[in-house]
Design a protein around this motif. Structure first.
Motif, PDB file in Angstrom:
ATOM      1  N   LEU A  50       0.838  -1.196   0.000  1.00 24.96           N
ATOM      2  CA  LEU A  50       0.000   0.000   0.000  1.00 24.96           C
ATOM      3  C   LEU A  50       0.876   1.250   0.000  1.00 24.96           C
ATOM      4  O   LEU A  50       0.687   2.174  -0.786  1.00 24.96           O
ATOM      5  CB  LEU A  50      -0.922  -0.032   1.231  1.00 24.96           C
ATOM      6  N   LEU A  51       1.870   1.248   0.882  1.00 27.70           N
ATOM      7  CA  LEU A  51       2.762   2.400   0.966  1.00 27.70           C
ATOM      8  C   LEU A  51       3.529   2.600  -0.350  1.00 27.70           C
ATOM      9  O   LEU A  51       3.718   3.718  -0.808  1.00 27.70           O
ATOM     10  CB  LEU A  51       3.733   2.200   2.138  1.00 27.70           C
ATOM     11  N   LYS A  52       3.941   1.481  -0.957  1.00 27.67           N
ATOM     12  CA  LYS A  52       4.692   1.583  -2.219  1.00 27.67           C
ATOM     13  C   LYS A  52       3.852   2.179  -3.326  1.00 27.67           C
ATOM     14  O   LYS A  52       4.365   2.847  -4.222  1.00 27.67           O
ATOM     15  CB  LYS A  52       5.208   0.206  -2.644  1.00 27.67           C
ATOM     16  N   ASN A  53       2.543   1.914  -3.283  1.00 31.98           N
ATOM     17  CA  ASN A  53       1.673   2.552  -4.259  1.00 31.98           C
ATOM     18  C   ASN A  53       1.646   4.063  -4.042  1.00 31.98           C
ATOM     19  O   ASN A  53       1.591   4.828  -4.987  1.00 31.98           O
ATOM     20  CB  ASN A  53       0.249   1.986  -4.155  1.00 31.98           C
ATOM     21  N   ASP A 169       7.969   3.250   6.558  1.00 36.12           N
ATOM     22  CA  ASP A 169       7.687   1.827   6.378  1.00 36.12           C
ATOM     23  C   ASP A 169       8.442   1.043   7.444  1.00 36.12           C
ATOM     24  O   ASP A 169       9.642   0.834   7.339  1.00 36.12           O
ATOM     25  CB  ASP A 169       8.119   1.383   4.973  1.00 36.12           C
ATOM     26  N   GLU A 170       7.718   0.639   8.458  1.00 34.42           N
ATOM     27  CA  GLU A 170       8.320  -0.048   9.600  1.00 34.42           C
ATOM     28  C   GLU A 170       9.598   0.637  10.042  1.00 34.42           C
ATOM     29  O   GLU A 170      10.684   0.060  10.008  1.00 34.42           O
ATOM     30  CB  GLU A 170       8.566  -1.515   9.248  1.00 34.42           C
ATOM     31  N   VAL A 194       1.938  12.348   8.735  1.00 29.85           N
ATOM     32  CA  VAL A 194       2.773  11.153   8.705  1.00 29.85           C
ATOM     33  C   VAL A 194       1.880   9.943   8.480  1.00 29.85           C
ATOM     34  O   VAL A 194       0.822   9.830   9.098  1.00 29.85           O
ATOM     35  CB  VAL A 194       3.544  10.960  10.036  1.00 29.85           C
ATOM     36  N   LEU A 195       2.302   9.081   7.559  1.00 33.42           N
ATOM     37  CA  LEU A 195       1.621   7.802   7.386  1.00 33.42           C
ATOM     38  C   LEU A 195       2.659   6.724   7.637  1.00 33.42           C
ATOM     39  O   LEU A 195       3.664   6.647   6.938  1.00 33.42           O
ATOM     40  CB  LEU A 195       1.041   7.681   5.972  1.00 33.42           C
ATOM     41  N   ALA A 196       2.411   5.903   8.675  1.00 32.87           N
ATOM     42  CA  ALA A 196       3.434   4.952   9.095  1.00 32.87           C
ATOM     43  C   ALA A 196       2.900   3.537   9.108  1.00 32.87           C
ATOM     44  O   ALA A 196       1.837   3.278   9.665  1.00 32.87           O
ATOM     45  CB  ALA A 196       3.950   5.322  10.487  1.00 32.87           C
ATOM     46  N   VAL A 197       3.642   2.624   8.491  1.00 33.74           N
ATOM     47  CA  VAL A 197       3.351   1.201   8.634  1.00 33.74           C
ATOM     48  C   VAL A 197       4.069   0.728   9.885  1.00 33.74           C
ATOM     49  O   VAL A 197       5.275   0.897  10.008  1.00 33.74           O
ATOM     50  CB  VAL A 197       3.842   0.414   7.406  1.00 33.74           C
ATOM     51  N   LEU A 198       3.326   0.171  10.822  1.00 32.16           N
ATOM     52  CA  LEU A 198       3.925  -0.202  12.097  1.00 32.16           C
ATOM     53  C   LEU A 198       3.611  -1.648  12.442  1.00 32.16           C
ATOM     54  O   LEU A 198       2.544  -2.156  12.122  1.00 32.16           O
ATOM     55  CB  LEU A 198       3.384   0.716  13.203  1.00 32.16           C
TER      56      LEU A 198
END
Lengths: 263, 339
Positions: A50-53, A169-170, A194-198
């Motif tokens: 999702l983040l890569k998109n 991203d993590e 901020v959008l963070a994958v955690l």
């Protein structure tokens, strides 16, 4: 058409597949002005995809993504790199960069094709080194740093981009708890969206204003941490048992149980 | 500040050239060399040196030294760019088989009698096509560039190099001294002895053009070092750039090989040495590589001319003796193997 409540980031009905495998289905999410938003979910649920998109390494098959009210496909890569920066997980570099040079790479989207360094570039790099707490490492070789130090340098590089939205991203992978908190504090203190994958639910509960929960490429829940982080949801998504306590400011604290994982 | 270094570099190249043209089987004193230069540029008059010395200086040594400078700078540039392209400091036209592809293309054109084709462009053109074929072959064998490990890349290069060299030598063997065909030794160990004014303009122009082209793309080169994903997040799309760069490197390698034959490792040694001093940023590496590459090969060629009493030592022997240990060091260092 800019709405009254302009979003830093808006993802609408995004779907992405690799070959015939659907990785993401019908995902909608937003980051409001200056908001800290988290994405959580088990391994393979599609968080990083999702983040890569969003950061344009992958192109969605359906749906649209806009940053600051503009469709991503309408703006150049270089322009989107001035709007959003990424602290990702790809740090392996086979060449000998000094930390200073590495952070200067964050200025690439602001420079002409010949890469001439301006005074502004130098100032931005200095600021980023201070913000990420790596000033004393400036002359060191990137490859000689510990994992935690490298991660902070990569954060500094992202900050040198002077983005208006930060994607993580993590960001705390492989870091000890002190650096985990340090990185989250730096990101919170920037005052930008901020959008963070955690991975760590407690860290997510501590810092995020809102969370999106992904399960098998679909949105399983969305909302404020206190609303959605319930034992039922966590069991449903991760297959583990837990208790959710109430911490400071009503933020949830998750305590995992030892029972066998339910299938 | 950078201008100071650049000037210092150009001045050193100038003095290296002066030195290099005065040394050889016949030593011509520096005073005579300088006097002759003055004479040529109209600064002084008269017959400062003998006709024999003048011929040696102007018709043999100067073109040869200039060719060494161009080839050294050009191969170093090719090495530097290839290393950025595959994100690996081991890449180099010789090691990846691109030079062998170029030699096959060149000898094939000579065998087919295309030497005179398009005012002498035929041979370098054939070399270019051979180099492109070898590049494509190596990348296909190594797998998708992004995931190609160093080991796979080196092995693919070794295979392609062996195959194309064998084919090139087969052509040389079959050609039976066809017009313009040079010995197998030339195509495997290189030589700068054939340098004449009418053969050095093409490599000269190509190297200068290549240097300017990449000097205007330092940003992309830098982004490449960080990998494809990071490059995209920094606003640089490498997909198109990668193909263009590979084609240009094949062209430059092809032109140099068609004039100098094959000698290896220059593209490995020079960028490695320059990076060790100035770091990885191409803003500093590019000028350093051009200057040091030129000086290195000019001096290496001087050694080749004076080491043996009986004649020239092939330049490829010297560059391999210096390059192989550096290659081993890079290969067996953990970072060199990468991923």
């Amino acid at each position: 058409m800019k709405g009254v409540f302009m979003q830093d980031l808006e993802v609408k009905k995004l779907s992405f597949s690799l070959g015939k495998t659907e990785i993401l289905q019908d995902i909608s999410l937003s980051v409001k002005r200056g908001e800290f938003v988290g994405i959580i979910g088990p391994n393979g649920s599609g968080k990083s995809t999702l983040l890569k998109n969003v950061y344009r390494v992958l192109q969605p098959q359906a749906g649209e993504i806009s940053v600051f009210g503009r469709h991503l496909q309408d703006i150049s890569l270089s322009e989107s790199a001035r709007l959003l920066a990424v602290m990702g997980q790809f740090h392996k570099v086979n060449f000998d960069f000094t930390v200073e040079d590495m952070v200067m790479m964050g200025r690439i989207p602001h420079q002409g094709t010949s890469g001439r360094i301006s005074r502004q570039d130098r100032l931005a790099v200095e600021r980023a080194l201070v913000q990420a707490g790596v000033v004393e490492l400036a002359k060191r070789r990137f490859a000689s740093l510990s994992g935690g130090e490298q991660q902070r340098v990569v954060l500094a590089r992202a900050l040198a981009q002077e983005p208006r939205l930060l994607l993580l991203d993590e960001p705390t992978n492989h870091l000890d708890i002190r650096y985990q908190i340090q990185i989250m504090e730096i990101a919170t203190g920037l005052g930008i969206g901020v959008l963070a994958v955690l991975h760590d639910l407690n860290l997510a509960a501590m810092y995020c204003q809102r969370l999106y929960v992904l399960k098998a490429g679909r949105l399983a829940a969305a909302g404020r941490p206190a609303e959605i982080l319930t034992p039922t949801l966590i069991h449903d998504v991760y297959g583990v048992h837990c208790e959710v306590l109430s911490g400071r400011e009503g933020r949830p604290v998750i305590v995992y149980g030892r029972e066998k994982m339910a299938v | 500040m950078p201008l100071v270094y650049l000037t210092a570099g150009l001045v050193s190249i100038f003095f290296t050239i002066l030195f290099a043209i005065s040394v050889g089987v016949v030593d011509i004193p520096l005073a005579e060399v300088i006097a002759s230069l003055g004479e040529h540029s109209g600064l002084s008059e008269g017959m400062a040196i003998s006709q024999a010395h003048r011929d040696i200086l102007w018709e043999l040594r100067l073109p040869r030294v200039l060719l060494a400078g161009f080839a050294g700078a050009g191969l170093s540039l090719c090495g530097m760019v290839m290393q950025a392209l595959v994100q690996n400091p081991l890449a180099e036209p010789y090691i990846l088989g691109v030079a062998s592809g170029a030699s096959l293309g060149a000898v094939a054109v000579i065998l087919l009698g295309g030497t005179a084709f398009l005012a002498g462009i035929g041979v370098p053109l054939g070399a270019f096509i051979g180099a492109v074929a070898a590049t494509g072959f190596v990348l296909a064998l190594a797998g998708k560039e992004r995931s190609a490990s160093a080991v796979r890349l080196i092995l693919a290069g070794a295979v392609v190099s062996a195959l194309f060299s064998a084919l090139a030598n087969l052509v040389v063997y079959l050609a039976n001294d066809a017009e313009g065909m040079r010995s197998a030794a030339f195509w495997t160990m290189g030589s700068l002895a054939g340098a004449r004014w009418d053969t050095i303009w093409l490599p000269g122009a190509a190297v200068l053009a290549g240097a300017v082209f990449f000097a205007l793309r330092l940003r992309e080169l830098n982004a490449m070092l960080l990998g494809e994903e990071t490059a995209v997040t920094l606003g640089v799309d490498l997909l198109g750039a990668r193909r263009r760069y590979l084609a240009l490197i094949a062209l430059l390698t092809g032109i140099i090989v068609s004039v100098c034959g094959i000698f290896g490792f220059v593209g490995l040694i020079i960028p490695h040495a320059v990076r060790a001093v100035v770091g990885a940023d191409h803003r500093r590496v590019l000028p350093g590589v051009l200057i040091v590459g030129a000086i290195f090969l000019i001096l290496a060629d001087v050694l080749c001319r004076v080491l043996l009493p009986s004649g020239d030592l092939p330049i490829g022997i010297l560059t391999a003796l210096v390059g192989a240990p550096i290659f081993m060091r890079l290969l067996f260092r953990a970072e060199g193997l990468g991923r």
